[in-house]
Design a protein around this motif. Structure first.
Motif, short mmCIF file in Angstrom:
data_model
loop_
_atom_site.label_atom_id
_atom_site.label_comp_id
_atom_site.label_asym_id
_atom_site.label_seq_id
_atom_site.Cartn_x
_atom_site.Cartn_y
_atom_site.Cartn_z
N TYR A 1 6.09 -7.12 -2.00
CA TYR A 1 5.61 -7.00 -3.38
C TYR A 1 6.58 -7.71 -4.33
O TYR A 1 7.76 -7.88 -4.02
CB TYR A 1 5.45 -5.53 -3.77
N PRO A 2 6.08 -8.16 -5.46
CA PRO A 2 6.94 -8.89 -6.41
C PRO A 2 7.93 -7.96 -7.09
O PRO A 2 7.58 -6.85 -7.49
CB PRO A 2 5.95 -9.47 -7.42
N GLY A 3 9.18 -8.40 -7.16
CA GLY A 3 10.19 -7.66 -7.91
C GLY A 3 11.20 -6.93 -7.06
O GLY A 3 12.19 -6.41 -7.61
N ALA B 1 0.90 -9.97 4.01
CA ALA B 1 0.29 -9.87 2.69
C ALA B 1 1.35 -9.81 1.60
O ALA B 1 2.53 -9.52 1.87
CB ALA B 1 -0.61 -8.64 2.61
N PHE B 2 0.92 -10.08 0.36
CA PHE B 2 1.82 -10.05 -0.79
C PHE B 2 1.05 -9.51 -1.99
O PHE B 2 -0.05 -9.96 -2.30
CB PHE B 2 2.33 -11.46 -1.10
N GLY B 3 1.64 -8.53 -2.68
CA GLY B 3 1.01 -7.97 -3.87
C GLY B 3 1.49 -6.55 -4.12
O GLY B 3 2.38 -6.06 -3.42
N VAL B 4 1.00 -5.91 -5.10
CA VAL B 4 -0.13 -6.30 -5.95
C VAL B 4 0.40 -7.28 -7.02
O VAL B 4 1.37 -6.99 -7.71
CB VAL B 4 -0.77 -5.08 -6.61
N VAL B 5 -0.29 -8.43 -7.13
CA VAL B 5 0.16 -9.46 -8.06
C VAL B 5 -1.06 -10.07 -8.73
O VAL B 5 -2.04 -10.40 -8.08
CB VAL B 5 1.00 -10.53 -7.32
N SER B 6 -0.99 -10.19 -10.06
CA SER B 6 -2.15 -10.67 -10.83
C SER B 6 -1.69 -11.67 -11.89
O SER B 6 -1.36 -11.29 -13.02
CB SER B 6 -2.86 -9.49 -11.50
N PRO B 7 -1.63 -12.95 -11.53
CA PRO B 7 -1.19 -13.98 -12.48
C PRO B 7 -2.02 -13.99 -13.76
O PRO B 7 -3.17 -13.53 -13.78
CB PRO B 7 -1.39 -15.28 -11.69
#
Length: 279
Positions: free
Chosen positions: A64-66, A102-108
């Motif tokens: 996940y991002p961050g 997988a990668f997320g939760v990410v919403s550009p």
């Protein structure tokens, strides 16, 4: 005495590795990948999280991002990282014998960022982007999915999130790329008052991944418990997924007992593997 203890520990580790390997072969026949969302270990670095996955008997990871990367690698997980940093993370995953799925939760929030995210996913060999896209971005996401052949799994946070219901996810993917589907967060459905089995049935054929949870009660305040001991009907979920011929990732996302969740996730994995063996 120390030699005996070390010997017993080594034997225990060997048994666990053998048991895990047997279970993974059975899961592979179904097309299932049991892993964890690194967010389960968000009080720790990614490097530490990968070690904890090992302790839980899991091979696959959803980052996940961050999250701070750690392991002498500066910075945090971010789809905007440069090529050198991406390679460092890939090397880390390889050294820990973990597979990034997988990668997320990410919403550009812009066309440029969406393009950058797909480029990142391609470079990292990520199969699924977990996201809650803005409605105005859905056509762009569909186009990028077809271009890159990378799946976007729309995730459901509880009410009042736009995607809390399978109906809103279906509306978002209707008429768009076949690479667009759902990341079914079982626990969040229950927190929103939905039945997981009925929700999965609505999404039949379009579920790409799951955030696996079991809750202690059917309410917004329900917290994670060991799978199979709560109210989310985990056995029923597995049976429905097999019926649908689901193939994809199960990410354990354990959002309770943050600093010492490994024993509970390990027990969860043990329970669900026992259920799978009886399917």
């Amino acid at each position: 005495m120390n030699s005996l203890r070390k010997g017993l520990l080594s034997l225990g580790m060997a048994v666990m590795l053998f048991t895990t390997a047997v279970a993974q072969k059975q899961e592979a026949k179904l097309g299932w990948k049991l892993g964890a969302q690194a967010y389960s270990f968000n009080r720790f670095t990614l490097t530490q999280a990968l070690d904890k996955l090992d302790s839980c008997g899991l091979q696959y990871v959803e980052c996940y991002p961050g999250q701070t990367i750690g392991g002498n690698i500066e910075g945090k997980m971010d789809f905007k990282m440069d090529a050198a940093k991406r390679q460092q993370v890939l090397d880390l995953l390889k050294s820990k014998k973990k597979t990034l799925v997988a990668f997320g939760v990410v919403s550009p929030r812009s066309d440029e960022e969406w393009k950058q995210l797909f480029e990142f996913a391609k470079a990292m060999k990520i199969q699924i982007i977990t996201s809650e896209p803005r409605l105005q971005d859905l056509d762009l996401v569909s186009k990028l999915c077809d271009e890159y052949k990378i799946k976007v799994a729309i995730h459901d946070h509880p009410k009042p999130s736009h995607y809390w219901s399978p109906d809103s996810v279906l509306a978002a993917i209707n008429g768009r790329s076949q690479y667009m589907g759902a990341c079914a967060d079982i626990g969040h459905w229950v927190r929103s008052g939905l039945d997981p089995i009925e929700s999965l049935q609505k999404l039949n054929g379009r579920v790409f991944s799951l955030h696996m949870k079991d809750l202690h009660e059917k309410s917004r305040q329900g917290h994670d418990v060991v799978w199979g001991t709560g109210v989310c009907n985990i056995e029923g979920v597995l049976k429905e997924l097999k019926k649908q011929k689901f193939k994809g990732l199960f990410s354990a996302e354990y959002e309770h007992n943050w600093f010492n969740s490994v024993p509970e996730i390990t027990e969860s994995v043990k329970n669900v593997r026992a259920m799978i063996s009886k399917l």
